[in-house]
Write an enzyme that holds these catalytic residues in place. Structure first.
Site, PDB file in Angstrom:
ATOM      1  N   CYS A 233       0.685  -1.341   0.061  1.00  0.00           N
ATOM      2  CA  CYS A 233       0.080  -0.095   0.076  1.00  0.00           C
ATOM      3  C   CYS A 233       0.835   1.488  -0.093  1.00  0.00           C
ATOM      4  O   CYS A 233       1.650   1.584  -1.006  1.00  0.00           O
ATOM      5  CB  CYS A 233      -0.934   0.092   1.166  1.00  0.00           C
ATOM      6  SG  CYS A 233      -2.490   1.170   0.962  1.00  0.00           S
TER       7      CYS A 233
ATOM      8  N   ARG B 128     -13.301   5.003  -3.476  1.00  0.00           N
ATOM      9  CA  ARG B 128     -12.273   4.443  -2.552  1.00  0.00           C
ATOM     10  C   ARG B 128     -12.190   3.225  -2.926  1.00  0.00           C
ATOM     11  O   ARG B 128     -12.930   2.499  -3.302  1.00  0.00           O
ATOM     12  CB  ARG B 128     -12.638   4.579  -1.030  1.00  0.00           C
ATOM     13  CG  ARG B 128     -11.276   4.540  -0.320  1.00  0.00           C
ATOM     14  CD  ARG B 128     -11.578   4.870   1.406  1.00  0.00           C
ATOM     15  NE  ARG B 128     -10.507   4.393   2.080  1.00  0.00           N
ATOM     16  CZ  ARG B 128      -9.419   5.308   2.222  1.00  0.00           C
ATOM     17  NH1 ARG B 128      -9.220   6.524   1.757  1.00  0.00           N
ATOM     18  NH2 ARG B 128      -8.383   4.911   2.726  1.00  0.00           N
TER      19      ARG B 128
ATOM     20  N   HIS C 115      -3.462  -6.072   1.486  1.00  0.00           N
ATOM     21  CA  HIS C 115      -3.181  -6.186   2.864  1.00  0.00           C
ATOM     22  C   HIS C 115      -3.879  -7.490   3.299  1.00  0.00           C
ATOM     23  O   HIS C 115      -4.386  -8.073   2.520  1.00  0.00           O
ATOM     24  CB  HIS C 115      -4.147  -4.996   3.921  1.00  0.00           C
ATOM     25  CG  HIS C 115      -3.483  -3.974   3.541  1.00  0.00           C
ATOM     26  ND1 HIS C 115      -2.455  -3.438   4.289  1.00  0.00           N
ATOM     27  CD2 HIS C 115      -4.147  -2.681   3.082  1.00  0.00           C
ATOM     28  CE1 HIS C 115      -2.191  -2.118   4.168  1.00  0.00           C
ATOM     29  NE2 HIS C 115      -3.138  -1.596   3.137  1.00  0.00           N
TER      30      HIS C 115
END
Lengths: 431, 240
Positions: free
Chosen positions: B93, B128, B189
């Site tokens: 990320c 998002r 993640h």
């Protein structure tokens, strides 16, 4: 009309076996957009409670004390803490053809809903417990969340009651606030290995700590002048079931060290309302933990503790508590439904390694993400044969409870687990 | 034999359980008889470059990443040289974004990256990139994880894989992450390594080969990992 329909919806929903937590609010809203403002304006003193951990306990404690002060007090004690949940409670309590004067409204508000609720208010109190990382998939990042709450306070007559020990709470320092905190004499917390951020929210430099309680909570200072404020309400000592705040002793029945912050927040709020010392003392002493918050259930002479955990900070506090209650069995029920947060990566931030020092016979994992929990335990060194996996907790409940056990659940697993355990329990007591 | 794991800025870059990558790497290193030593780096002066066997660069919030960028720029040259020499590195990320030329925030300000690889990231506010992801790769099979970020990354370099569920590097492309020598950059993640043992073994294998240690992957028990993956893929509706 909207109120009536809302009430009917709540009744119907209850008859069908639901708790009716926010359905009344949603129905009422469909028929009147201004209903929230209209109802909340009938409340003399509105107290909102938000923050990551502890808001349910603070809300319940405040509500129970204030109910003794004035019986018209209303509160969303069931934990329905969204805008519609709060509306639902007001709709339910509304009485047709009465003046509906309410002295105190005590509402727990989801952090992401504070903005919406604040729009409907002109003057109120806002208690902020703390900000830990929680369900980031829903709240994005904490900075954005805090900014949004701050924006909602602009040009409002709000008195804030904030946690002085939390550098994130102190970001509200330009508003009208009083704060509460622990004095440096308190040493009974064990600092976890992961902190949210020990960096200054203003200038980005590393904060200096003279005391750390847990997470990022402690006595912090920064070169830029972003220093922990001196609290108006100081918790000076913790002795078993006794705490001393501003030289005054309070007895309580709450288990778990982290609860001292909840007691302190609630007592600070009550003092701001000028509630008499006598009433506060009695209320705090009589208050019993709400279901699922280190709730003790006795099954076949075994002590079973049930605790709700929503994030790594809450998990760390609970795992530390395991040291005191010495369970032989530990069960984790981990779901990833909307209410839990879809992302369960936080289990890797929590210090399950605490458990390696304890004598745990078996680990049980359950829920929609049982396997992730199993991996978490295996990779820290728990032998695979000590881990029992089953997605359905109902099939595990008998074997889990045949020894002293600690049962840790994520949000959407709470009600069902609580019911399963209470049905088996002989003595039900919130300790 | 010591296996030196360097975790960069664990106090700042720790957003989504990335610490679990370290826990998992340690677990598997021990399965191969190695002695994992974790170095939590909060000051770049503490890095002993010749000792680094693996490096993790995790993700943080925007504020935290700005702090880290300043610190990392001091070691840009050493890091670049090590990556060129084949340092096994996992960048997740924000850690992935650092490696590029710049990050442009939603107001148009450019925050310089380390410029180690030729790519860039643009922060946007329309959508998002959030949710479960499955990435098909040639060397590691399907990788599973969770993404949550607002940056769109653009490059023509070799991606880690193709997203068959969820997002790629940006809203248009299904190509996810980056692969360069022994560096892997990704938005996934989860954390990534516990549920993707093929990647964990890739990193450890690089170490074993470099140090001429004999090993046998067949002796490693991956039953629980396989069950976890099956349960997860089944849950999100991916046929295997």
């Amino acid at each position: 009309m909207a109120i009536l329909l809302g009430k009917i919806a709540i009744k119907l929903s209850r008859m069908m076996g639901h708790r009716g937590s926010d359905v009344g609010g949603r129905i009422a809203l469909k028929f009147s957009k201004r209903i929230f403002k209209k109802l909340i304006s009938k409340i003399d003193t509105v107290i909102l409670i938000t923050g990551t951990n502890g808001k349910s306990t603070v809300t319940n404690l405040l509500a129970e004390v204030l109910e003794q002060v004035d019986s018209t007090t209303i509160s969303n004690k069931t934990g329905a803490n969204m805008y519609t949940g709060i509306l639902s409670i007001m709709v339910e309590k509304y009485r047709f053809f009465k003046d509906n004067k309410i002295k105190y409204g005590v509402f727990e508000v989801d952090e992401g809903n504070v903005y919406k609720v604040m729009q409907e208010l002109d003057h109120n109190y806002l208690v902020i417990t703390n900000f830990f990382r929680d369900q980031l998939d829903r709240y994005s990042e904490m900075d954005l969340l805090i900014d949004k709450i701050k924006n909602s306070l602009e040009n409002k007559d709000v008195k804030l009651i904030i946690n002085a020990d939390d550098p994130f709470c102190y970001r509200f320092n330009k508003y009208n606030y009083v704060s509460y905190g622990l004095t440096s004499a308190i040493t009974s917390f064990e600092a976890g290995s992961i902190s949210d951020s020990k960096y200054c929210p203003e200038c980005g430099k590393e904060l200096r700590y003279t005391s750390v309680f847990y997470g990022q909570l402690g006595h912090y200072q920064c070169d830029c002048g972003y220093n922990r404020p001196t609290p108006k309400y100081n918790l000076e000592a913790i002795n078993n079931n006794e705490i001393i705040i501003n030289n005054h002793t309070y007895h309580h029945q709450l288990k778990g060290n982290y609860n001292v912050y909840n007691l302190l927040a609630a007592i600070s709020m009550l003092k701001e309302l000028n509630i008499s010392e006598d009433t506060i003392e009695k209320g705090v002493a009589n208050y019993q933990a709400i279901g699922g918050r280190m709730q003790k259930i006795t099954i076949k002479n075994n002590s079973i503790y049930l605790n709700l955990v929503k994030n790594h900070t809450g998990m760390n506090m609970t795992l530390q508590e395991a040291k005191n209650i010495e369970p032989e069995h530990i069960a984790f029920i981990l779901n990833d439904n909307e209410g839990d947060g879809r992302d369960v990566s936080w289990i890797w931030d929590a210090d399950f390694e605490y458990l390696l020092a304890l004598d745990i016979e078996k680990y049980f994992v359950s829920g929609t993400r049982a396997y992730d929990m199993a991996l978490r335990l295996k990779n820290m060194g728990i032998p695979r044969h000590k881990i029992v996996i089953n997605n359905l907790f109902a099939t595990l409940v008998d074997v889990v409870t045949n020894k002293d056990a600690l049962v840790i659940v994520s949000y959407t697993a709470l009600n069902e687990t609580k019911k399963l355990l209470e049905e088996k329990g002989e003595v039900k007591s919130g300790l | 034999m010591d296996y030196n794991i360097y975790h960069l800025f664990p106090q700042l870059l720790n957003l989504y359980g990335d610490k679990g990558n370290i826990t998992t790497l340690c677990y598997f290193a021990k399965q191969f008889g190695l002695n994992p030593v974790v170095h939590e780096v909060n000051d770049v002066a503490d890095i002993v470059w010749d000792d680094v066997d693996f490096m993790l660069l995790g993700g943080g919030s925007d504020r935290e990443q700005a702090i880290v960028t300043a610190k990392l720029s001091e070691i840009k040259e050493q890091l670049k040289a090590k990556i060129e020499a084949g340092l096994p590195l996992l960048a997740v990320c924000g850690g992935y974004q650092f490696l590029g030329n710049y990050y442009q925030d939603s107001q148009g300000n450019k925050l310089a990256g380390l410029g180690i690889l030729d790519f860039y990231t643009v922060g946007q506010t329309k959508e998002r990139l959030l949710g479960n992801c499955v990435i098909e790769t040639t060397d590691f099979g399907s990788l599973i994880g969770f993404v949550n970020h607002a940056g769109e990354t653009f490059h023509d370099l070799e991606p880690l894989g193709q997203a068959i569920v969820g997002y790629g590097n940006n809203l248009e492309s299904k190509a996810e992450g980056i692969r360069y020598k022994n560096l892997i950059g990704t938005y996934l993640h989860g954390p990534l390594l516990p549920r993707n043992p093929a990647l964990t073994l890739f990193f450890i294998e690089k170490f074993l080969q470099k140090n001429n240690v004999a090993y046998d992957f067949m002796k490693i028990d991956l039953t629980l990992e396989e069950e976890t993956r099956a349960s997860y893929l089944n849950k999100i509706g991916v046929n295997q």
